[in-house]
Design an enzyme around this catalytic site. Structure first.
Site, PDB file in Angstrom:
ATOM      1  N   SER A 183      32.933  41.704  37.615  1.00  0.00           N
ATOM      2  CA  SER A 183      31.617  41.613  37.022  1.00  0.00           C
ATOM      3  C   SER A 183      30.467  41.737  38.020  1.00  0.00           C
ATOM      4  O   SER A 183      29.298  41.764  37.636  1.00  0.00           O
ATOM      5  CB  SER A 183      31.485  40.294  36.261  1.00  0.00           C
ATOM      6  OG  SER A 183      31.610  39.179  37.134  1.00  0.00           O
ATOM      7  N   LYS A 235      23.585  38.546  42.795  1.00  0.00           N
ATOM      8  CA  LYS A 235      24.026  38.774  41.424  1.00  0.00           C
ATOM      9  C   LYS A 235      23.237  37.894  40.459  1.00  0.00           C
ATOM     10  O   LYS A 235      22.989  36.719  40.728  1.00  0.00           O
ATOM     11  CB  LYS A 235      25.521  38.468  41.319  1.00  0.00           C
ATOM     12  CG  LYS A 235      26.149  38.733  39.960  1.00  0.00           C
ATOM     13  CD  LYS A 235      27.622  38.387  40.023  1.00  0.00           C
ATOM     14  CE  LYS A 235      28.343  38.620  38.711  1.00  0.00           C
ATOM     15  NZ  LYS A 235      29.784  38.280  38.803  1.00  0.00           N
ATOM     16  N   SER A 263      36.140  39.340  40.155  1.00  0.00           N
ATOM     17  CA  SER A 263      34.819  39.933  39.953  1.00  0.00           C
ATOM     18  C   SER A 263      34.070  40.369  41.199  1.00  0.00           C
ATOM     19  O   SER A 263      33.068  41.067  41.078  1.00  0.00           O
ATOM     20  CB  SER A 263      33.930  38.976  39.155  1.00  0.00           C
ATOM     21  OG  SER A 263      34.357  38.920  37.817  1.00  0.00           O
TER      22      SER A 263
END
Length: 470
Positions: free
Chosen positions: A156, A80, A180
């Site tokens: 996220s 990420k 997330s």
């Protein structure tokens, strides 16, 4: 060799060991898959084919000599774009972050993966500074759901979830400050674990403080356990990190759930309205645990929704992460982020400490709860994936992403391990997630419970279409 994209990390390592295929084969297939899905799904900020193939060739040579570097040598992994990874910028989904600079340091979990020979495919998408439960940002645009391109991937860590679901590497490294990894894991039909806070070290420290965890996103619990055995080692840069794990998470999967004390809370005591098809899928998963010999009882943890206190902590963190920005730079921010920054700036130190008090009491209550129950099972999210490009479902009347994630953020406040397991689909074919929550430091029990669901067939969903089209 596109079939290699369907294999788990555990199976890839086994194949390398037996000489059935090489890391170069697997990495080429994963890169090809990433390039194929990118126009439609938008899972990646950046792919690095040259570097990945170079690392794959080095891994292949180590396997040829019978000297793998570690547990995931040659396994394709994505990261990420919140976590530092040397060799390229970490833009964090924001136009306010400059790409210039040395970028010569790995985050702890990235460093451990590198030491164990993982092959990094690239960086996955995130909303700006990871602030919300869906994935779109001023830098990368909207990330879409692998099962329905009109829907959100969640967030996220939405890019990571979409990449894993569609075969662009079996492992991804995400972050979770309020759900997330679990939210997109649920929406995209994969497994994701938020470990006990500090079990996976984090550096630099998150502006959102000790709400933010680092965790694995994978095809199943066995792959996540393998990844945890790599990334859970201590790192001196994280003052709040825990010491070494007591043993191997992969080895702990075989214990089964016979005799496990399971609390099943369908709606947190009626506080949450859960869609009927979500509730039904989760109940079937719970029945699967009971069939394996777990003691299952409907029981609700003793707390009311802590959302206001979570907002004080979360919005204050957003204000902190953007504190250095001038007025012109703030105009570049996601409008929703800019709004919560303004709210966060109005809180006092006393407001923050009052929220910490709520958090401590919540932790006490959950500690007592787990004296009676080994794990708590809930839906991960009370709904399935909604339309892409918005923070809340249309027509819901909700204002913020926390309005539709009441099962996830409380357990960031308590720092407990929590995982999402896919347990079916709704009437539209969209995945449903079941959440397993353990006591602090009970990561192994959470993984073992999830693994049992996969072993019985209650966990897992059919993969999405292999070739999504815009």
């Amino acid at each position: 060799m596109t079939e290699l994209t369907e294999l788990t990390a555990v199976r890839l390592v086994e194949g390398y060991r037996k000489g059935e295929f090489s890391p170069v084969d697997a990495v080429r297939a994963a890169l090809r898959r990433a390039e194929e899905i990118q126009p439609a799904v938008n899972a990646f900020v950046r792919l690095d084919e040259e570097a990945a193939l170079g690392r794959a060739a080095e891994s292949a040579e180590r396997w040829r000599r019978g000297e793998p570097a570690g547990l995931v040598d040659g396994v394709p992994v994505s990261v990420k774009d919140i976590l530092l990874m040397r060799g390229g910028p970490t833009l964090r989904g924001s136009r306010t972050v400059s790409a210039s600079g040395a970028w010569d340091e790995d985050a702890p979990a990235v460093a451990r993966l590198r030491e164990h020979g993982a092959v990094f495919l690239g960086r996955t998408t995130t909303p700006e500074f990871g602030w919300k439960g869906v994935t779109d940002s001023p830098v990368s645009g909207v990330t879409r759901n692998p099962y329905d391109l009109s829907r959100t991937s969640g967030g996220s860590s939405g890019g990571s979830a979409a990449a894993v679901a569609l075969g662009a590497g079996p492992l991804s490294l995400g972050t979770d400050g309020g759900g997330s990894v679990r939210i997109p894991g649920s929406f995209c039909g994969i497994f994701a674990l938020k470990p006990t806070y500090g079990r996976v070290p984090l550096y630099p420290a998150s502006a959102f403080g000790t709400l933010s965890h680092v965790g694995p996103m994978a095809r199943d619990a066995a792959d996540a356990a393998l990844m945890m055995d790599v990334i859970s080692g201590p790192d001196p840069r994280d003052w709040s990190g825990l010491g070494p794990a007591a043993g191997s998470y992969a080895d702990a999967l075989s214990g089964g759930v016979r005799g496990l004390r399971v609390a099943y809370s369908p709606s947190l005591g009626g506080q949450v309205a859960v869609r009927p098809d979500v509730a039904a899928a989760v109940r079937r998963g719970v029945e699967g645990l009971a069939a394996l010999g777990a003691y299952v009882e409907e029981a609700d943890p003793d707390f009311t929704d802590p959302v206001e206190s979570f907002h004080v902590l979360w919005f204050s963190g957003a204000a902190r992460v953007t504190q250095r920005l001038g007025a012109r730079q703030r105009e570049l921010l996601d409008p929703g982020l800019r709004e919560i920054v303004g709210l966060g700036e109005r809180f006092s130190a006393l407001d923050y400490l009052a929220a910490v008090d709520v958090r401590m009491e919540l932790g006490r209550r959950m500690g007592r709860f787990h004296e009676t129950y080994d794990v708590l099972v809930t839906p991960t999210v009370p709904i399935t994936a909604f339309e892409a490009g918005v923070e809340v479902p249309g027509g819901s009347g909700l204002r913020r992403w926390t309005g539709w994630t009441p099962f996830t953020y409380p357990f960031n406040m308590t720092q407990q391990p929590a995982a999402t397991v896919p347990v079916g689909v709704d009437g539209a074919g969209l995945p449903v997630g079941l959440q397993v929550v353990g006591a602090r430091h009970g990561d192994g029990v959470v993984l073992r419970t999830a693994h049992a669901l996969y072993a019985t067939g209650a966990g897992g969903v059919a993969p999405p279409r292999s070739s999504p089209r815009p």
